[in-house]
Scaffold this motif. Sequence first.
Motif, PDB file in Angstrom:
ATOM      1  N   ASN A 128     -22.710 -32.199  22.924  1.00  0.00           N
ATOM      2  CA  ASN A 128     -23.960 -33.131  22.505  1.00  0.00           C
ATOM      3  C   ASN A 128     -23.440 -34.413  21.677  1.00  0.00           C
ATOM      4  OD1 ASN A 128     -26.219 -34.333  22.406  1.00  0.00           O
ATOM      5  ND2 ASN A 128     -26.996 -33.293  20.354  1.00  0.00           N
ATOM      6  N   GLY A 129     -22.263 -35.040  22.370  1.00  0.00           N
ATOM      7  CA  GLY A 129     -21.396 -36.002  21.663  1.00  0.00           C
ATOM      8  C   GLY A 129     -22.177 -37.559  22.479  1.00  0.00           C
ATOM      9  N   VAL A 130     -21.494 -38.585  21.996  1.00  0.00           N
ATOM     10  CA  VAL A 130     -21.929 -39.835  22.416  1.00  0.00           C
ATOM     11  C   VAL A 130     -21.640 -40.132  24.086  1.00  0.00           C
ATOM     12  CG1 VAL A 130     -21.382 -42.430  22.236  1.00  0.00           C
ATOM     13  CG2 VAL A 130     -21.210 -40.974  20.265  1.00  0.00           C
ATOM     14  N   LYS A 131     -20.811 -39.479  24.271  1.00  0.00           N
ATOM     15  CA  LYS A 131     -20.616 -39.480  25.845  1.00  0.00           C
ATOM     16  C   LYS A 131     -21.762 -38.761  26.735  1.00  0.00           C
ATOM     17  CE  LYS A 131     -16.972 -38.451  29.272  1.00  0.00           C
ATOM     18  NZ  LYS A 131     -15.433 -38.171  29.169  1.00  0.00           N
ATOM     19  N   ARG A 132     -22.014 -37.569  26.088  1.00  0.00           N
ATOM     20  CA  ARG A 132     -22.917 -36.868  26.862  1.00  0.00           C
ATOM     21  C   ARG A 132     -24.235 -37.606  26.607  1.00  0.00           C
ATOM     22  NH1 ARG A 132     -23.942 -31.367  27.819  1.00  0.00           N
ATOM     23  NH2 ARG A 132     -26.160 -31.032  28.633  1.00  0.00           N
ATOM     24  N   ARG A 133     -24.539 -37.965  25.254  1.00  0.00           N
ATOM     25  CA  ARG A 133     -25.899 -38.624  25.088  1.00  0.00           C
ATOM     26  C   ARG A 133     -26.093 -39.878  26.053  1.00  0.00           C
ATOM     27  NH1 ARG A 133     -24.744 -37.187  19.913  1.00  0.00           N
ATOM     28  NH2 ARG A 133     -24.478 -39.466  19.288  1.00  0.00           N
ATOM     29  N   PHE A 134     -24.917 -40.578  26.244  1.00  0.00           N
ATOM     30  CA  PHE A 134     -24.940 -41.933  27.122  1.00  0.00           C
ATOM     31  C   PHE A 134     -25.292 -41.373  28.481  1.00  0.00           C
ATOM     32  CE2 PHE A 134     -22.457 -44.499  30.209  1.00  0.00           C
ATOM     33  CZ  PHE A 134     -23.192 -45.467  29.819  1.00  0.00           C
ATOM     34  N   MET A 135     -24.736 -40.475  29.148  1.00  0.00           N
ATOM     35  CA  MET A 135     -24.972 -40.097  30.456  1.00  0.00           C
ATOM     36  C   MET A 135     -26.187 -39.463  30.464  1.00  0.00           C
ATOM     37  SD  MET A 135     -21.276 -38.426  31.461  1.00  0.00           S
ATOM     38  CE  MET A 135     -21.441 -38.530  33.154  1.00  0.00           C
ATOM     39  N   ASP A 136     -27.027 -38.745  29.578  1.00  0.00           N
ATOM     40  CA  ASP A 136     -28.352 -38.511  29.557  1.00  0.00           C
ATOM     41  C   ASP A 136     -29.319 -39.568  29.930  1.00  0.00           C
ATOM     42  OD1 ASP A 136     -27.600 -35.879  29.890  1.00  0.00           O
ATOM     43  OD2 ASP A 136     -27.884 -35.620  27.559  1.00  0.00           O
ATOM     44  N   ALA A 137     -28.980 -40.734  29.018  1.00  0.00           N
ATOM     45  CA  ALA A 137     -29.582 -41.889  28.726  1.00  0.00           C
ATOM     46  C   ALA A 137     -29.774 -42.537  30.110  1.00  0.00           C
ATOM     47  CB  ALA A 137     -29.225 -42.792  27.656  1.00  0.00           C
ATOM     48  N   VAL A 138     -28.495 -42.660  30.981  1.00  0.00           N
ATOM     49  CA  VAL A 138     -28.534 -43.273  32.167  1.00  0.00           C
ATOM     50  C   VAL A 138     -29.353 -42.562  33.225  1.00  0.00           C
ATOM     51  CG1 VAL A 138     -26.725 -43.951  33.868  1.00  0.00           C
ATOM     52  CG2 VAL A 138     -26.293 -44.535  31.374  1.00  0.00           C
ATOM     53  N   CYS A 139     -28.933 -41.369  33.218  1.00  0.00           N
ATOM     54  CA  CYS A 139     -29.762 -40.560  34.179  1.00  0.00           C
ATOM     55  C   CYS A 139     -31.356 -40.756  34.107  1.00  0.00           C
ATOM     56  CB  CYS A 139     -29.662 -39.221  34.175  1.00  0.00           C
ATOM     57  SG  CYS A 139     -27.645 -38.725  34.759  1.00  0.00           S
ATOM     58  N   LYS A 140     -31.926 -40.661  32.798  1.00  0.00           N
ATOM     59  CA  LYS A 140     -33.071 -40.957  32.628  1.00  0.00           C
ATOM     60  C   LYS A 140     -33.695 -42.427  33.183  1.00  0.00           C
ATOM     61  CE  LYS A 140     -36.672 -40.681  29.035  1.00  0.00           C
ATOM     62  NZ  LYS A 140     -37.002 -40.389  27.476  1.00  0.00           N
ATOM     63  N   GLN A 141     -32.720 -43.377  32.561  1.00  0.00           N
ATOM     64  CA  GLN A 141     -33.200 -44.872  32.957  1.00  0.00           C
ATOM     65  C   GLN A 141     -33.153 -44.924  34.368  1.00  0.00           C
ATOM     66  OE1 GLN A 141     -34.143 -47.413  31.490  1.00  0.00           O
ATOM     67  NE2 GLN A 141     -33.730 -48.987  32.918  1.00  0.00           N
ATOM     68  N   PHE A 142     -32.209 -44.407  35.145  1.00  0.00           N
ATOM     69  CA  PHE A 142     -31.994 -44.737  36.636  1.00  0.00           C
ATOM     70  C   PHE A 142     -32.841 -43.609  37.441  1.00  0.00           C
ATOM     71  CE2 PHE A 142     -28.756 -47.465  34.790  1.00  0.00           C
ATOM     72  CZ  PHE A 142     -28.993 -48.504  35.715  1.00  0.00           C
ATOM     73  N   GLY A 143     -33.413 -42.903  36.772  1.00  0.00           N
ATOM     74  CA  GLY A 143     -33.806 -41.500  37.759  1.00  0.00           C
ATOM     75  C   GLY A 143     -32.929 -40.747  38.628  1.00  0.00           C
ATOM     76  N   LEU A 144     -31.654 -40.543  37.963  1.00  0.00           N
ATOM     77  CA  LEU A 144     -30.762 -39.691  38.744  1.00  0.00           C
ATOM     78  C   LEU A 144     -31.146 -38.321  38.490  1.00  0.00           C
ATOM     79  CD1 LEU A 144     -27.513 -41.669  37.604  1.00  0.00           C
ATOM     80  CD2 LEU A 144     -29.349 -41.891  39.441  1.00  0.00           C
ATOM     81  N   GLN A 145     -31.195 -37.558  39.320  1.00  0.00           N
ATOM     82  CA  GLN A 145     -31.643 -36.158  39.400  1.00  0.00           C
ATOM     83  C   GLN A 145     -30.361 -35.203  39.434  1.00  0.00           C
ATOM     84  OE1 GLN A 145     -34.976 -35.191  39.150  1.00  0.00           O
ATOM     85  NE2 GLN A 145     -35.242 -37.395  39.082  1.00  0.00           N
ATOM     86  N   LEU A 146     -29.875 -35.170  38.322  1.00  0.00           N
ATOM     87  CA  LEU A 146     -28.553 -34.320  37.792  1.00  0.00           C
ATOM     88  C   LEU A 146     -28.687 -33.472  36.935  1.00  0.00           C
ATOM     89  CD1 LEU A 146     -26.004 -37.269  38.161  1.00  0.00           C
ATOM     90  CD2 LEU A 146     -26.585 -35.554  39.804  1.00  0.00           C
ATOM     91  N   ASP A 147     -28.289 -32.255  36.931  1.00  0.00           N
ATOM     92  CA  ASP A 147     -28.407 -31.130  35.931  1.00  0.00           C
ATOM     93  C   ASP A 147     -26.801 -31.614  35.071  1.00  0.00           C
ATOM     94  OD1 ASP A 147     -30.346 -29.844  36.563  1.00  0.00           O
ATOM     95  OD2 ASP A 147     -29.299 -28.629  38.015  1.00  0.00           O
ATOM     96  N   ALA A 148     -26.707 -31.392  33.774  1.00  0.00           N
ATOM     97  CA  ALA A 148     -25.609 -31.458  32.949  1.00  0.00           C
ATOM     98  C   ALA A 148     -24.285 -30.929  33.753  1.00  0.00           C
ATOM     99  CB  ALA A 148     -25.693 -30.879  31.652  1.00  0.00           C
ATOM    100  N   GLY A 149     -24.421 -29.835  34.774  1.00  0.00           N
ATOM    101  CA  GLY A 149     -23.086 -29.218  35.115  1.00  0.00           C
ATOM    102  C   GLY A 149     -22.581 -30.358  36.211  1.00  0.00           C
TER     103      GLY A 149
END
Length: 466
Positions: free
Chosen positions: A426-447
């Motif tokens: 749960n670092g900056v990189k992971r939180r960034f990718m989570d935020a991008v997925c939410k913003q663009f509606g990317l349907q991806l699991d963390a894995g």
Amino acid sequence: MTVQVATCSAAQLFSECLHPGASFSADAIVSNGGVTVVGMLIIPEYQRPYCWQDRQLDGLLQDIESHTQRNAELPYYLGSLILHQDGGKLNIIDGQQRITTLALMACLFDPGLPLVEGLVYEHPISQQQIKHNLRWLRDRLDLVRNWIDFNQLQFTLVITQSEDDAYRFFETQNTGGVRLGGPDIIKAHHLRAVDKLHQPQFARQWEAMGSLDSTVSALLKGRYWQGVKPRKLPPHNQQKRIRDCIVSELAQGTGEGDDIAYGRIRRQFGPAGDVRHQADQQGYEVRQPLNAGINSIRYLAYFQGLHKRYWQQPDLAHLREYQQFVEWVKGLSGCGYLEKLYEACLLLYISQFGENQLEPAAKKLFRVVYSRRVSNQKSVRENSIPAFVRDYPVLDWIAASYTPEQCFAFLDGFTLKVDSGNLDKNGVKRRFMDAVCKQFGLQLDAGQYESGFASALHQKIVGERM
């Protein structure tokens, strides 16, 4: 170059101008080769407002008190004053803050004493600060009287016969108090290049711009980071070197001539030979050559306006999606260095294409610029940004394009790569990718981030599968 240098006390400097109706005389202070300097202290129209605050006043009093307790017999050195002799006037090129502060103290010592005749303050910031500082000093009048002795406050006077010579000294000075930044120095450079009749008008325009630091930072990146004439920018914490870059690029490096704006124009030729002209924007371009005076002032005012309108304080009802997107971008954490590059890219794009396809451009630029957040294993270091621009010259892609579509072809051709490090934390990189997925509606699991993030974002922004 004719320069006179001497030392004098504050008492000598103010010996005549602190009496009502008297003018300043430096007869007994400066004499060089038989040449005597006489004049009245004047603050030129183009000087910045008086802005010393409680911190500077308190620091000055404490420094003088500490010095006097240790070395009562020695004067306290207040630095140099740079003055330009213009007939019967001595224009204060550097030293306004200190001279004004001492004049306020002198007025408190003698309540019936007016301010120095030539020290006129029309700017509202100066007027309000003078009122505040008079109250601040009056509340500490006993302390001021105990430690302020004008006979024990010493200046070095540097008096030139040429305004250009005075500013050469000024541009290399580091004085006490509020240290001058690059925009303060280039202001003086360009306002003195404006004819005196119009100086007040452009001085007011400059002050209305407010702080230029963020805009100038973006402009320097746009002008320095280019393939044809690549130059290095110092790190953000090397303030003096950054100041030198600002002065070199936006003051000393400017030419002489008219106010000229360069821009792309499309000429459409009809069957009968008729020609129609169309331009996406009517202002200046980031990388264009500049002339001293009005040209540079309007260039900076134009980009300050763009920066506020499209980045700092967007209020764009007709570009609601763009506005919402950049507000989201500004809220991302751990991306400060990338954000500065992104600002420069946006300014460069808008300076060429205006609002033409601005919303898709903002997203395509985001995919390229913010790729460093996921292609790095951990943090994004400041020195990695210019290296990234050398490898992927995104600023040149914009500058070399004649149409948004041509620019988009460069941006869409960029390949985003995801580094697998730290994706499970749960670092900056992971939180960034989570935020991008939410913003663009990317349907991806963390894995799926390592294998699917780049292609999903590419498809969402570019609109085609990789």
